[in-house]
Scaffold this active site. Structure first.
Site, PDB file in Angstrom:
ATOM      1  N   ASP A 143      20.813  20.745   3.785  1.00 54.49           N
ATOM      2  CA  ASP A 143      21.502  19.452   3.858  1.00 54.49           C
ATOM      3  C   ASP A 143      22.907  19.612   4.449  1.00 54.49           C
ATOM      4  O   ASP A 143      23.704  20.428   3.964  1.00 54.49           O
ATOM      5  CB  ASP A 143      21.562  18.900   2.419  1.00 54.49           C
ATOM      6  N   GLY A 195      19.480  12.404  10.579  1.00 50.58           N
ATOM      7  CA  GLY A 195      19.078  11.920  11.902  1.00 50.58           C
ATOM      8  C   GLY A 195      20.172  12.002  12.953  1.00 50.58           C
ATOM      9  O   GLY A 195      20.020  11.483  14.062  1.00 50.58           O
ATOM     10  N   ASP A 216      20.404   8.241   3.496  1.00 47.38           N
ATOM     11  CA  ASP A 216      19.640   8.223   2.230  1.00 47.38           C
ATOM     12  C   ASP A 216      18.966   6.879   1.920  1.00 47.38           C
ATOM     13  O   ASP A 216      19.550   5.813   2.086  1.00 47.38           O
ATOM     14  CB  ASP A 216      20.563   8.557   1.056  1.00 47.38           C
TER      15      ASP A 216
HETATM   16  C1  GLA Z   1      22.255  14.028   0.371  1.00 45.47           C
HETATM   17  C2  GLA Z   1      20.759  13.993   0.692  1.00 45.47           C
HETATM   18  C3  GLA Z   1      19.992  13.542  -0.547  1.00 45.47           C
HETATM   19  C4  GLA Z   1      20.268  14.500  -1.696  1.00 45.47           C
HETATM   20  C5  GLA Z   1      21.776  14.580  -1.956  1.00 45.47           C
HETATM   21  C6  GLA Z   1      22.118  15.682  -2.948  1.00 45.47           C
HETATM   22  O1  GLA Z   1      22.768  12.766   0.121  1.00 45.47           O
HETATM   23  O2  GLA Z   1      20.504  13.142   1.775  1.00 45.47           O
HETATM   24  O3  GLA Z   1      18.603  13.502  -0.275  1.00 45.47           O
HETATM   25  O4  GLA Z   1      19.758  15.767  -1.363  1.00 45.47           O
HETATM   26  O5  GLA Z   1      22.495  14.870  -0.751  1.00 45.47           O
HETATM   27  O6  GLA Z   1      23.480  15.830  -3.133  1.00 45.47           O
END
Ligand code: GLA
Length: 391
Positions: A143, A195, A216
């Site tokens: 991430d 993305g 998200d």
């Molecule tokens: C980001 C990701 C989420 C999750 C959070 C965790 O926002 O997009 O899916 O993994 O981090 O902190």
């Protein structure tokens, strides 16, 4: 020139054999984030594994148990990252999950910090990858989070290079992709960078089998359809071994109606999206189960042809999407985004059934018989009629 274009196209569509084996069809499982967020514990993850078995989810195909952010503690003098006190023994947790016939997924990121402010993998990529392999990890979600700062620094350092931020990010994702490969353990690599800079175009080149295509999701109809319907046009970038990921499922988290959750599931299966349940599996209602474990819906997602669906038609209130399936079949989603019921039609001859086809209604679990020409369904507010048409 034409040959080069054809080769580039093949590179996108045909993922390496290694990737195909890891994710021949869109990965399915459960992830801790949408329900447990930063409160998740070892006991919650073990219980999710138990529930995947006892509810029938595992048999339906949900095999990954993915622990998301907030498991990390601190690095010791040798740089080894230790889990925090909520996760006393990661190897034992992995063994437990494997003993249930399931696979174990974990989370990190290319930055110094994760989105939750926990320790990321920056500068420790190979060391972390090796440790995941030793624990028995089968899936890594990587991430971007604080790597936004590294992107910004790259732009500052190379003001005349419009690709500086993108290139530094791709290099960081490739670093972990290479590190995972070097472990020799098959670890599915899932990119999460919302993305940015079209990961569907470079994801396979960093060793990824799936990549988030959007920011998200949350447990609301507005956000879910905004994400789902924004996927139009991306179908050519997905296929066996490489999947677009419009984020995890919210089915069962309680803030959408049953029709809205059916829309969520229908849209995700038409998109050939990875299906990662994000609910508390110990509190599933019969309705949640019937949505997440609808055999026909899952079969649309997991169809061996591995084609992502796309939009056929859109108006102010309705969306019609189709997904080609094996044996000449086609899945059709008639989506109603309006505040009241709508009659939605599809002309079967427009989707390859000139002399009609046999129509199955996925949510009614009913064969409707042979139909030809215009097929019309009355679809409730925010609902969907999901069909499989066969010859
Ligand atoms: C980001 C990701 C989420 C999750 C959070 C965790 O926002 O997009 O899916 O993994 O981090 O902190």
């Amino acid at each position: 020139m034409r040959l080069l274009a054809a080769l580039a196209c093949t590179a996108i569509l045909a993922a390496p054999a290694f990737a195909q084996q890891l994710a021949a069809t869109p990965p399915m499982g459960w992830n801790s984030w949408n329900h447990f967020a930063d409160k998740v514990t070892d006991a919650d993850v073990r219980s999710a594994a138990d529930q995947l078995v006892s509810t029938g989810m595992r048999e339906a195909g949900y095999i990954y148990v993915n622990l998301d952010d907030t498991w990390q503690g601190t690095r010791d003098a040798q740089g080894v990252l230790h889990p925090n006190s909520r996760f006393p023994d990661m190897k034992a947790l992995a063994d437990y999950i494997h003993s249930k016939g399931l696979k174990f997924g974990i989370y990190s990121g290319p930055g110094e910090k994760t989105c939750g402010g926990y320790t990321g993998s920056l500068g420790h990529e190979a060391q972390d990858a090796k440790m995941y392999a030793e624990w028995g990890v089968d899936f890594l979600k990587y991430d971007m989070c604080s790597f936004w700062d590294n992107r910004a620094e790259a732009t500052k350092a190379h003001p005349n290079d419009p690709n500086a931020a993108r290139d530094v990010m791709i290099a960081a994702y490739k670093k972990m992709g290479d590190a995972l490969k070097a472990t020799g353990r098959p670890i599915l690599y899932s990119l999460c960078q919302y993305g940015v800079d079209q990961p569907w175009k470079w994801g396979p080149s960093v060793g990824a089998q799936m990549w988030r295509t959007t920011d998200d999701i949350d447990d609301s109809y507005g956000r879910m359809v905004m994400i789902g319907f924004s996927q139009a046009g991306l179908s050519k970038y997905a296929g066996p071994g490489h999947w677009n990921d419009p984020d995890m499922l919210e089915v069962g988290n309680g803030k959408m109606t049953t029709d809205e959750y059916k829309t969520h599931m229908s849209l995700w299966v038409i998109l050939a999206a990875p299906l990662l349940a994000g609910n508390d599996l110990s509190k599933m209602t019969d309705t949640d189960k019937s949505i997440l474990m609808n055999k026909d819906a899952i079969a649309i997602d997991q169809d061996p042809l591995g084609r992502q669906g796309d939009r056929l038609y859109q108006s102010a209130d309705i969306d019609v999407w189709t997904k080609p399936l094996s044996n000449g079949r086609v899945a059709v989603g008639l989506f109603n985004r309006a505040w009241g019921p709508r009659d939605i039609s599809v002309d079967l001859s427009d989707i390859g059934f000139k002399s009609g086809g046999n129509v199955r209604d996925v949510w009614q679990q009913q064969d409707l018989g042979h139909k030809a020409g215009v097929f019309t369904s009355t679809v409730p507010r925010h609902g969907v009629t999901l069909l499989i048409v066969s010859r």
